[in-house]
Design an enzyme around this catalytic site. Structure first.
Site, short mmCIF file in Angstrom:
data_model
loop_
_atom_site.label_atom_id
_atom_site.label_comp_id
_atom_site.label_asym_id
_atom_site.label_seq_id
_atom_site.Cartn_x
_atom_site.Cartn_y
_atom_site.Cartn_z
N LYS A 278 6.25 4.42 -5.43
CA LYS A 278 5.17 5.41 -5.49
C LYS A 278 5.58 6.71 -4.79
CE LYS A 278 1.25 4.72 -3.26
NZ LYS A 278 -0.16 4.36 -2.93
N SER A 279 6.20 6.60 -3.64
CA SER A 279 6.59 7.80 -2.89
C SER A 279 7.56 8.67 -3.70
CB SER A 279 7.24 7.42 -1.56
OG SER A 279 6.34 6.73 -0.74
N GLY B 287 -3.71 9.89 -0.53
CA GLY B 287 -3.46 10.69 0.65
C GLY B 287 -2.12 11.39 0.58
N SER C 169 5.46 10.41 10.98
CA SER C 169 4.73 10.42 9.72
C SER C 169 5.56 11.10 8.65
CB SER C 169 3.38 11.14 9.85
OG SER C 169 2.79 11.35 8.58
N GLN D 8 4.59 11.74 5.67
CA GLN D 8 3.75 12.68 4.93
C GLN D 8 3.69 14.04 5.63
OE1 GLN D 8 -0.05 10.89 4.13
NE2 GLN D 8 0.81 9.32 2.78
N ASP E 50 3.40 0.84 5.80
CA ASP E 50 2.55 0.51 4.66
C ASP E 50 2.55 -0.98 4.34
OD1 ASP E 50 1.52 3.01 4.10
OD2 ASP E 50 3.18 3.57 2.79
N LYS F 241 -5.61 4.69 7.67
CA LYS F 241 -5.13 4.60 6.29
C LYS F 241 -6.34 4.54 5.36
CE LYS F 241 -0.55 4.46 6.55
NZ LYS F 241 0.33 5.32 5.72
N ARG G 158 -6.88 -0.53 8.73
CA ARG G 158 -6.20 -1.74 8.28
C ARG G 158 -6.09 -2.80 9.36
NH1 ARG G 158 -1.69 1.05 4.25
NH2 ARG G 158 -3.07 1.08 2.44
N ARG H 246 -3.93 -2.44 -0.61
CA ARG H 246 -2.94 -3.29 0.04
C ARG H 246 -3.59 -4.51 0.70
NH1 ARG H 246 1.69 -0.65 -0.65
NH2 ARG H 246 1.70 1.63 -0.56
#
Length: 752
Positions: free
Chosen positions: A338-339, A411, A484, A486, A632, A659, A663, A704
């Site tokens: 996905k990334s 996100g 991070s 992101q 993740d 997240k 989580r 997830r």
């Protein structure tokens, strides 16, 4: 208030009439269907019809549409509680004038017209100085048939009815009218009058105008017989609505002419541009229009159907039923990373030339990124079986989107886009679903502001994000307080536009897909220890990208084969980027039997096949340096810990609290519900391995977590029902199918 004052629908018992007398003026398809539906369901004591056509009045009674009919309006409306006006738009004014001259008591007047501004103005003129309780309404339903003989009590089921509350509506009247529509199976929504007329001009009135105009234009040609003889299905589908009632549509276009003209002018401009592209042989322009149009219906249908792009907790409780006794055997390839899929769209769009992508993840998070760039003028073909072709526009070729960029539950999309949009010449608003709207964005907004960006966020730094265009960014060094990927990627993307150098320092290693892919597109990136630097002034050049299978998705099956007896699984073509393999290292420390086979490099990313066999896991203290490399994957690693002998302790994972859900807490609650000892801490969790029972768990819309409890069923002693699973489609659209393929007994409840 008179003795027949209405009672809100919600306070009445099932089967009890909702109102006393309903009067429907105009017994055509809509009015007749409403009357028939109300009468059949026993929602009022008497339904009275009014129509100028004596044959319609006779048929309405004979077919059970109404209890009785009246020709005289005053006689029909005596002691009425609700009057519905279902006559052509231009007849409303005269009818409202007649009603204003009657003693109606506290009656509620509502209508079904498709141009609300015209009807509202007529009502206010007619009732000037007199009491008026008016709830304007418009059912979005219809049929090619017309007249009372077409009345269908189920016509409105699963169709939208738009109510446009005004000062004259009143909360109780609004509740009553809305309640009647809901009893007929309609989905009731509220909208401002002006907005309604603009939206309907675009979605209903313009298509009808085009269909009428096209058929009339073709019918006037000398070769008209040949044209219609060889008309294919597409022509018939498009022009079907030209068979609608001409008088009704004549009235609608005149009543809503201002909004129709504005919409028609915009469309005419687009049509002129399309004509110019055909005339000039501009295939790129045509491809852009056609690709955007092809995906638009599906994209927006997903949003409107509230599938995965919305808060599934309240609106679509998709439940997984996971049964014990499964195993994990065979070989599979999980979806693309996905990334990397996100970044391939972003950098491919900003590159010069055409980028080809293979293995693109067709989950809704990555599709949200793809749609955002389409909205900014990038021509993108696909995805089709994982293939995407991106016609890049260069670093400075993006165009202002027509409205807010809706990013669903992603996100990654929002945080990375904020960096590259901070230096664009246009304003942008980034929005998302209810889950994304709860997540913090100050972690990217704060350093971007330090670079010169102007960004507004919602309360507590949450979406929506409004990014002002035309701001000049200045490069800087930013030392991240928390690891991070992101945040790092966001700032590197902003650095492509900022004056001078932009560097980011990491307190611990994070995934480096952005750095690798920038180099793959020919953009220089300097890495010195824990610092990554880019400098503006270079270009991105189109390339070919092969997206490896997602290590995060693979981890669910690594855990599955590790905890289930007699299991052996081969996961093919998995990305093993060293900044992403924390889950593998943690599982190996716990005693997992994992081997990497056929290691290779594809498009700058390391790839391998991963073989995993059943193993006896043991509890460990998870090393702090591995935490950012598995951030993740922790939900399913918690399941591995629950199956291990002894105690597993995680620290330094505060990021898990913010997240898609908290989580740590949500997983702790679920594990405890299954009889596992799990103690959450502010930055982690402690889990005692032991027996896993069955029961109900709630994923809170976090994909997830939903998948993790599906894997937990392999060691459960009883079935596990997992709530709120719709968002699995955001990252792993074929999870259930692959799980069943290898022998895990999980499925959507009610399926087999």
């Amino acid at each position: 208030m008179s003795e027949h004052a209405f009672t809100p629908v919600t306070t009445l018992q099932r089967g009890e009439p909702r109102i006393g007398r309903l009067v429907v003026v105009g017994l055509g398809l809509i009015g007749g269907s409403f009357a028939k539906g109300v009468r059949e369901r026993g929602l009022c004591r008497e339904v009275v019809g009014v129509d100028l056509d004596p044959q319609a009045r006779q048929l309405a009674v004979e077919q059970g549409v109404v209890d009785r009919c009246e020709e005289d309006l005053a006689a029909a409306c005596r002691d009425a509680q609700v009057i519905q006006l279902a006559v052509p738009i231009l007849a409303m004014e005269k009818l409202l004038g007649m009603l204003a001259g009657l003693d109606l008591g506290s009656v509620i007047i509502t209508d079904v017209g498709s141009a609300k501004g015209h009807v509202l103005r007529a009502a206010r003129r007619a009732f000037a100085g007199r009491p008026l309780c008016f709830v304007p309404g418009h059912p979005i339903a219809g049929s090619e048939r017309s007249g009372v003989e077409a009345a269908d009590s189920e016509l409105f089921r699963h169709h939208k009815v738009i109510l446009t509350p005004v000062q004259e509506s009143g909360p109780e009247a609004l509740a009553l009218v809305g309640g009647l529509w809901r009893e007929l199976g309609a989905v009731v929504e509220h909208m401002a009058v002006e907005r309604h007329d603009e939206v309907l001009a675009a979605t209903s009135h313009l298509p009808h105008l085009l269909a009428f105009g096209l058929v009339d234009s073709l019918a006037k040609r000398s070769e008209n017989l040949e044209i219609f003889r060889y008309a294919a299905g597409g022509f018939r589908d498009f022009t079907r609505i030209a068979g609608s009632d001409p008088v009704m549509w004549h009235d609608i276009f005149l009543a809503n002419r201002e909004a129709v003209l504005r919409t028609l002018d915009v469309f005419r401009s687009d049509l002129d541009a399309l004509r110019a592209a055909v005339d000039a042989g501009d295939g790129h322009q045509l491809l852009g229009v056609f690709t955007r149009a092809r995906v638009a219906r599906e994209h927006f249908s997903k949003i409107l159907a509230r599938r995965a792009y919305v808060d599934a907790m309240h609106d679509n409780d998709l439940i997984y039923l996971a049964l014990p006794g499964g195993h994990a055997r065979g070989h599979i390839r999980v979806p693309g990373d996905k990334s990397i899929s996100h970044r391939s769209i972003m950098l491919g769009s900003l590159a010069e030339g055409t980028t080809e992508v293979e293995g693109f993840l067709e989950g809704e998070d990555a599709l949200a990124t793809l749609q955002a760039f389409r909205d900014m003028g990038v021509v993108i073909e696909g995805p089709h079986h994982g293939r995407v072709t991106i016609h890049g526009v260069g670093l400075h070729g993006l165009k202002a989107p027509p409205g807010p960029l809706y990013l669903g539950n992603s996100g990654t999309s929002m945080r990375l886009l904020s960096g590259l949009l901070a230096a664009q010449p246009f304003d942008t608003v980034l929005t998302g679903d209810a889950s994304l709207s709860k997540r913090p964005m100050n972690r990217v907004a704060k350093p971007l502001r330090e670079m010169g960006a102007e960004i507004e966020t919602g309360p507590e730094g949450r979406p929506p994000m409004t990014i002002k265009g035309g701001r000049k960014l200045t490069g800087m060094h930013y030392q991240m307080p928390m690891a991070s990927a992101q945040v790092k990627s966001c700032l590197l993307l902003a650095g492509l536009y900022a004056g001078g150098e932009t560097s980011v320092g990491e307190p611990a290693p994070t995934r480096d897909h952005t750095e690798r892919m920038l180099r793959g597109f020919g953009y220089p990136v300097k890495v010195e220890g824990s610092k990554v630097t880019v400098e503006s002034g270079h270009k991105l050049k189109a390339t070919q990208i092969e997206v490896p299978a997602d290590i995060s998705s693979a981890t669910f099956f690594l855990v599955a084969a590790s905890i289930a007896e007699d299991s052996e699984l081969l996961l093919e073509h998995v990305g093993i980027n060293p900044t992403r393999t924390g889950a593998i290292e943690i599982l190996k420390l716990m005693g997992a039997d994992i081997a990497l086979e056929n290691p290779r490099e594809v498009g700058g990313e390391p790839v391998a096949d991963i073989r995993v066999r059943s193993a006896r896991l043991k509890g460990i203290e998870i090393p702090l340096e591995l935490v950012p490399l598995a951030i993740d994957e922790f939900p399913v690693l918690f399941v591995a810990a629950a199956c291990a002998e002894g105690r597993t302790v995680l620290r330094g994972a505060e990021e898990l609290r913010v997240k898609e859900s908290d989580r740590i807490q949500v997983m702790a609650d679920g594990l405890q519900a299954l009889g596992v000892k799990a103690e959450p801490t502010p930055d982690g969790i402690a889990i005692e391995g032991g027996p896993i029972g069955g029961g109900e768990v709630y994923s809170h819309g976090d994909h997830r977590i939903a998948m993790s409890f599906g894997i937990a069923s392999l060691r459960a002693s009883a079935p596990i029902r997992i709530h709120d699973c719709a968002n699995v489609a955001t990252s792993f659209p074929n999870f259930v199918a692959l799980a069943k393929h290898v022998g895990i007994r999980v499925d959507e409840e009610g399926e087999s």
